[in-house]
Design an enzyme around this catalytic site. Structure first.
Site, mmCIF file in Angstrom:
data_model
loop_
_atom_site.group_PDB
_atom_site.id
_atom_site.type_symbol
_atom_site.label_atom_id
_atom_site.label_comp_id
_atom_site.label_asym_id
_atom_site.label_seq_id
_atom_site.Cartn_x
_atom_site.Cartn_y
_atom_site.Cartn_z
ATOM 1 N N ARG A 243 8.757 116.441 5.666
ATOM 2 C CA ARG A 243 7.534 117.193 5.906
ATOM 3 C C ARG A 243 6.915 117.595 4.576
ATOM 4 O O ARG A 243 7.451 118.438 3.833
ATOM 5 C CB ARG A 243 7.823 118.436 6.747
ATOM 6 N N GLU A 277 5.268 110.494 22.953
ATOM 7 C CA GLU A 277 5.961 110.765 21.700
ATOM 8 C C GLU A 277 7.479 110.642 21.862
ATOM 9 O O GLU A 277 8.172 110.226 20.931
ATOM 10 C CB GLU A 277 5.592 112.158 21.186
ATOM 11 N N GLU A 281 9.114 108.264 19.117
ATOM 12 C CA GLU A 281 9.972 108.834 18.083
ATOM 13 C C GLU A 281 11.467 108.697 18.384
ATOM 14 O O GLU A 281 12.269 108.543 17.454
ATOM 15 C CB GLU A 281 9.635 110.315 17.877
ATOM 16 N N SER A 298 1.319 129.699 13.994
ATOM 17 C CA SER A 298 1.072 130.512 12.792
ATOM 18 C C SER A 298 -0.375 130.966 12.822
ATOM 19 O O SER A 298 -1.232 130.448 12.103
ATOM 20 C CB SER A 298 1.358 129.707 11.520
ATOM 21 N N GLY A 300 -2.012 133.352 11.751
ATOM 22 C CA GLY A 300 -2.659 133.922 10.582
ATOM 23 C C GLY A 300 -3.239 132.899 9.637
ATOM 24 O O GLY A 300 -4.067 133.245 8.779
ATOM 25 N N GLU A 304 -3.716 125.235 14.642
ATOM 26 C CA GLU A 304 -2.990 124.296 15.492
ATOM 27 C C GLU A 304 -2.465 125.022 16.734
ATOM 28 O O GLU A 304 -1.926 126.126 16.651
ATOM 29 C CB GLU A 304 -1.824 123.669 14.738
ATOM 30 N N GLU A 327 1.649 105.443 11.021
ATOM 31 C CA GLU A 327 1.394 106.860 10.782
ATOM 32 C C GLU A 327 2.304 107.424 9.692
ATOM 33 O O GLU A 327 2.389 108.641 9.512
ATOM 34 C CB GLU A 327 1.571 107.649 12.080
ATOM 35 N N GLU A 329 5.518 107.445 9.577
ATOM 36 C CA GLU A 329 6.685 108.139 10.100
ATOM 37 C C GLU A 329 7.972 107.385 9.748
ATOM 38 O O GLU A 329 8.037 106.166 9.836
ATOM 39 C CB GLU A 329 6.576 108.292 11.619
#
Length: 374
Positions: A243, A277, A281, A298, A300, A304, A327, A329
């Site tokens: 990531r 997916e 995956e 998240s 703040g 998403e 992509e 991956e």
């Protein structure tokens, strides 16, 4: 001044006005048709293409007297999709002819299907296209048409997420028209993610408006997250992948163990994305989905929105998986027992919030899921 013939999505007045950046009330328009051509749906896309077809006539609208600025805006919007302007002879309703330019796709670029219908397209895709076009046109003069076109799939994904958010229940305690004041709204960055920036005020608990604040949000769209679970073997499947976001943030372990996850494509449900997916995956066919949560992970910093599921399936029957090379991956999978999962959860070794959420939900509902079906 330029005369253009529009046969497809730009016949939608709201879209044409958005691209031109002005009202269409003063546009000189009239119905027209192009003989020997048809308008057909493009397979795998939400827009049409025009093709030469004997015994067909492409019906559309002729717009006369467009300025150089108008044409520049239209070229930016259309130019990234390999369209070229060509002059044609049109037939008008009064029986006369007129010469105008048309955006033609490059030969063989698209695979076409059945005849395309504007009214059906507006009902199904009009709102999404308007939202996407708003983001696209914000980058005219800042990026090339080709650069924007490369980002267009993610632009559409964000547009679909925005429409879904608009459809959710309104806050019963606040009137957004009165309780949020937007002073400026900028599209700050466009790539796989979008970054939008606002100067705004919000209604505080004492009834007053806050000072003007500058805030940014990273926008990606909606995502489906699914933790595959085999209730017979009492096992779960996790995926690991690099990531970049955690690496950029300074994380020393940017290869993350996570549930299966992926963005929800426009026109796709979160459930359909979860099934898709899981196969892409992890090579797993899920028998059923258990809804866990629908949340902003998240709120703040990120817009998403994720749909979290536990997916029921036989983890002993797996295909290749591994993600999509297209992509970028590079995914590996592991199947572990529920008990091992909870040992890792209690030790706080996992850094992925959706995994923790799904695991804790599974701990609460595992007994029910393991009961034999009667």
């Amino acid at each position: 001044m330029t005369d253009l013939f529009f046969y497809g999505t730009l016949r939608y007045a709201a879209l044409l006005e958005l691209v031109l950046g002005r009202s269409g009330a003063d546009l000189d328009t009239c119905p027209a048709s192009l003989a020997g051509h048809g308008i057909f749906a493009v397979k795998g896309e939400i827009f049409p293409a025009i093709e030469e077809r004997a015994s067909h006539a492409a019906h559309g609208v002729l717009v006369k007297g467009l300025s150089d600025e108008d044409v520049a805006a239209l070229n930016f919007y259309e130019g990234g999709f390999d369209y070229d302007l060509k002059d044609v002879v049109l037939q008008l309703q009064d029986g006369t002819e007129a010469v105008a330019s048309v955006y033609f796709p490059q030969p063989g670029l698209w695979q076409t299907g059945p005849a395309w219908n504007l009214e059906e397209w507006v009902a199904n895709w009009g709102a999404l296209t308007l939202r996407a076009a708003q983001e696209v046109m914000a980058y005219q003069g800042r990026m090339s048409a080709a650069e924007v076109a490369r980002c267009f799939p993610s632009v559409r994904t964000r547009a679909a997420a925005w429409i879904a958010a608009q459809a959710r229940q309104q806050d019963p305690d606040h009137d957004l028209a009165e309780d949020v004041v937007v002073h400026t709204h900028k599209h700050a960055h466009l790539n796989f993610y979008g970054m939008e920036e606002m100067d705004l005020q919000f209604r505080r608990n004492d009834g007053s408006l806050s000072p003007v604040m500058n805030r940014c949000a990273a926008l990606v769209g909606r995502a489906a997250v699914v933790l595959p679970y085999d209730p017979v073997r009492d096992e779960v499947l996790l995926v690991e992948q690099f990531r970049a976001a955690t690496f950029i943030a300074g994380e020393q372990s940017p290869w993350m163990w996570e549930p299966v996850a992926g963005l929800v494509d426009p026109g796709e449900t979160a459930e359909q994305a979860a099934h898709r997916e899981a196969m892409e995956e992890a090579g797993v066919v899920l028998e059923a989905l258990e809804a866990v949560a629908q949340v902003y992970p998240s709120s703040g910093a990120s817009g998403e929105f994720i749909h979290i599921f536990v997916g029921i399936g036989d983890l002993s029957r797996r295909e290749a998986g591994g993600g999509l090379a297209s992509e970028g991956e590079d995914i590996r999978c592991k199947v572990i027992s529920f008990e091992d999962l909870m040992v890792e959860v209690d030790a706080q070794r996992y850094l992925d919030m959706p995994l923790m959420t799904a695991a804790l939900w599974l701990a609460r509902h595992r007994t029910r899921l393991r009961k034999p079906k009667t």
